[in-house]
Every structure is written in C-alpha cells, then in structure tokens.
Design an enzyme around this catalytic site. Sequence first.
Site, PDB file in Angstrom:
ATOM      1  N   ASP A 155      23.441  -5.434 -12.431  1.00 19.41           N
ATOM      2  CA  ASP A 155      21.985  -5.282 -12.323  1.00 19.41           C
ATOM      3  C   ASP A 155      21.226  -6.602 -12.512  1.00 19.41           C
ATOM      4  OD1 ASP A 155      22.359  -2.544 -11.960  1.00 19.41           O
ATOM      5  OD2 ASP A 155      22.226  -2.129 -14.108  1.00 19.41           O
ATOM      6  N   HIS A 162      17.956   0.367  -8.767  1.00 20.60           N
ATOM      7  CA  HIS A 162      18.155   0.610 -10.191  1.00 20.60           C
ATOM      8  C   HIS A 162      16.861   1.190 -10.761  1.00 20.60           C
ATOM      9  CE1 HIS A 162      19.821  -0.008 -14.180  1.00 20.60           C
ATOM     10  NE2 HIS A 162      18.653  -0.506 -14.534  1.00 20.60           N
ATOM     11  N   GLU A 191      11.333   5.812  -5.762  1.00 19.69           N
ATOM     12  CA  GLU A 191      12.490   5.120  -5.161  1.00 19.69           C
ATOM     13  C   GLU A 191      12.592   5.411  -3.670  1.00 19.69           C
ATOM     14  OE1 GLU A 191      15.987   6.334  -7.289  1.00 19.69           O
ATOM     15  OE2 GLU A 191      15.662   4.876  -8.890  1.00 19.69           O
ATOM     16  N   LEU A 234      31.848  -2.634  -9.533  1.00 18.93           N
ATOM     17  CA  LEU A 234      32.627  -3.182  -8.416  1.00 18.93           C
ATOM     18  C   LEU A 234      33.391  -4.429  -8.851  1.00 18.93           C
ATOM     19  CD1 LEU A 234      29.845  -2.876  -5.694  1.00 18.93           C
ATOM     20  CD2 LEU A 234      31.653  -1.253  -6.230  1.00 18.93           C
TER      21      LEU A 234
HETATM   22  C1  GRF Z   1      18.827   6.695  -8.662  1.00 17.25           C
HETATM   23  O1  GRF Z   1      18.041   6.949  -9.763  1.00 17.25           O
HETATM   24  C2  GRF Z   1      19.109   5.242  -8.569  1.00 17.25           C
HETATM   25  O2  GRF Z   1      18.111   4.440  -9.119  1.00 17.25           O
HETATM   26  C3  GRF Z   1      20.371   5.092  -9.385  1.00 17.25           C
HETATM   27  O3  GRF Z   1      21.093   6.265  -9.126  1.00 17.25           O
HETATM   28  C4  GRF Z   1      20.211   7.298  -8.782  1.00 17.25           C
HETATM   29  C5  GRF Z   1      20.694   7.886  -7.489  1.00 17.25           C
HETATM   30  O4  GRF Z   1      20.060   9.083  -7.181  1.00 17.25           O
HETATM   31  N1  GRF Z   1      21.064   3.876  -9.022  1.00 17.25           N
HETATM   32  P1  GRF Z   1      20.332   9.825  -5.802  1.00 17.25           P
HETATM   33  O5  GRF Z   1      21.815  10.146  -5.734  1.00 17.25           O
HETATM   34  O6  GRF Z   1      19.914   8.895  -4.720  1.00 17.25           O
HETATM   35  O7  GRF Z   1      19.502  11.051  -5.837  1.00 17.25           O
END
Ligand code: GRF
Length: 329
Positions: A156, A120, A185, A104
Amino acid sequence: MADTAPEHPGPPKARVAIFISGTGTNMAALLYASRLPGAAYEVVLVASNQPAATGLALAQSEGIATFSQPHKGMDRAAHDQVMEAAAIRARADYIILAGYMRILSDEFVRRWHGRMLNIHPSLLPKYRGLDTYQRAIDAGDETAGATVHLVSTELDAGEILGQIAVTVQPGDSADSLARRIRIAEHQLYPQIVARYVARQYDAGWLLAQIRRMALQMPETEERESHGAPAWRTGGKSGKYFAHFADRHHGVPHVALLVKTGGQDELGALIDNDPDAFFRPAYYGASGWVGIILNRPGLDWDQVTYWLQRSWQSAAPKRLSRLFAAASEF
Ligand code: GRF
C-alpha cells in the site's frame, strides 16, 4: 439527418485483467464503465484465487473470460506465476487488483511495475493494511476515503494516482462507513484507470516525459521556439536539438522532432517505419524527423537514442566529446 462524418476510431483500448478474491463490486464498476461510449480500456479477464468468488460468476454472466486458481498448497511465487500466466494469455496490458486478498511476490510486482494498480479503502498514506474503517473511526477522523495507487513491493505504498474523500458520520460503525466508501470507490476506480491507461496518448503527459529526458542531457535548457517547447544546448549561442510538436500544421501526431544525418537518413527512416516517423513541416527541409509519440507500443529506448544523437550533433565539441567518452563506460 444521418451522420455522415467518418467515424474516428480513436486510440486502441487498453486491455485490462482484474484480480479479485471476493464480491468483486469494484470489478463490476470497472466492467460496466468499460461499456460506456469512448471507454479507454476493455476487461479481457477476471481472475481469482477463490473459485467460489461471487464476482467470478458475475463476470462470466457478462461474457468476460474468467480464471481461478486456489492458492492453497502452493507457494506464493508459484501461485503468482499461474495468475500472471492467465493475464499474459489474455494479452493484458494492465493488471487491476480489486479486493485481491493476496500479498504478491516481489518478482511479480517488479515485472508489472507501472502496469499494476490497486484500490485501498483509506486516504493513504494513512492506514495501510487492514481494519482501515475502524482505525479511522477510533482516531476520530472527520474524513475517510479510498486511494488508487500503483502497486510497489512495499504494501500500500506505491505512487498515489487518485483519492476520494468520504465524511465519517456521527455513530458510524466500521460497516456503515465501509458501505459508503465502497460506493465512492466505484466512482473513483474506473475514472482513474481510464485516465492512467490513456496517458500514453495525452500531450501533457508526453511532454513531461520528453522534458525530463531532454533536461537530463548536459548543459541543456528549455526555450520556446515558434511557440512550442524546445530544448537547446551550449549556452547563449547554443543550438536546438529537440522540439515538441502537439498536432502542428494539421498532423494528428504529438511528436518529438530531432535532427537526423540528412535527407537520405530521414527518407530511409520514414520508408522503413512510417508508423513511427514522419517528415515535419518546415523542419523536414533541414533534415529533422518527427517521432510520433501518441501511438501504441511507442519504443522509449528509440526516443532516448534519438534525443542523445540529436543532442550530440548540436552540442559544442567540448561537450559532445565528454559525453561520447562517458558513454563508453
Ligand atoms: C474494497 O474495499 C477495496 O478497497 C479493497 O477490497 C475491497 C474490495 O471490495 N481493496 P469488492 O470485492 O470490490 O466489493
């Protein structure tokens, strides 16, 4: 038995726009979490630089507004602006990046400072950038994971808001590790987003902000008063200029109490803006006003103004004179 208790509406939900480039599984986790009772945010837009992103179709099928603008042929700042305009049209309070594969522009990042989050797939500060899974495996790490952080102009590297650990299994490939990290995540992101957007109603967070601001005033110390945090200036025989009240005496407010010029000013403040000011129990009688902190759209400049004014009226002359002179420059 029917529940006759009046429904308590709770604080308004934050409006979030989610930016994606690909499958959007994190977006889906965020979206479904927002449908749980008591959710702190609602998803008002899913936007992408890839019109064919599968996540866009999913969002659409769930009745969420979507937007896409391919970046090809556009310079970075111009593309950012189109994406940002979509978020603004949707009246988003926050932009949540979820696999949005674009660097960005600094201007865009600065405009959304503190209101743009990213996830991340590593335990930052380890492994910024790409190939995080393979790098963790190659390094022989026992633990990998994911990090949610504020977006800053350095990639990051923004303030870390939350992390989740995932054990690296013997024989893991980048793909197998990535699959487990992705599941982790999906647990982490909705929880951290919810906590972050709700902090403006959280007494602990509000107290930390007020404390930092109050202690910036010259010769100020924190000293409890009637069991609540309070700040005074002028040394041993100093006077209080601010009190923090967390839902005292039956009021629902988390508030900062500061000294006004007297009953006339106090009354006028409350008449003009009853959503922002109230007359606190006991203190009101001596001209103190309560500024309500746990409300949407709190004006922090107004809080600063009142802290300074109240400090000036409490500080001994030798201090307030200095401060008045300094603030003229
Ligand atoms: C994830 O691994 C996230 O950590 C990274 O991009 C990926 C996105 O995956 N920034 P998704 O499109 O949410 O499945």
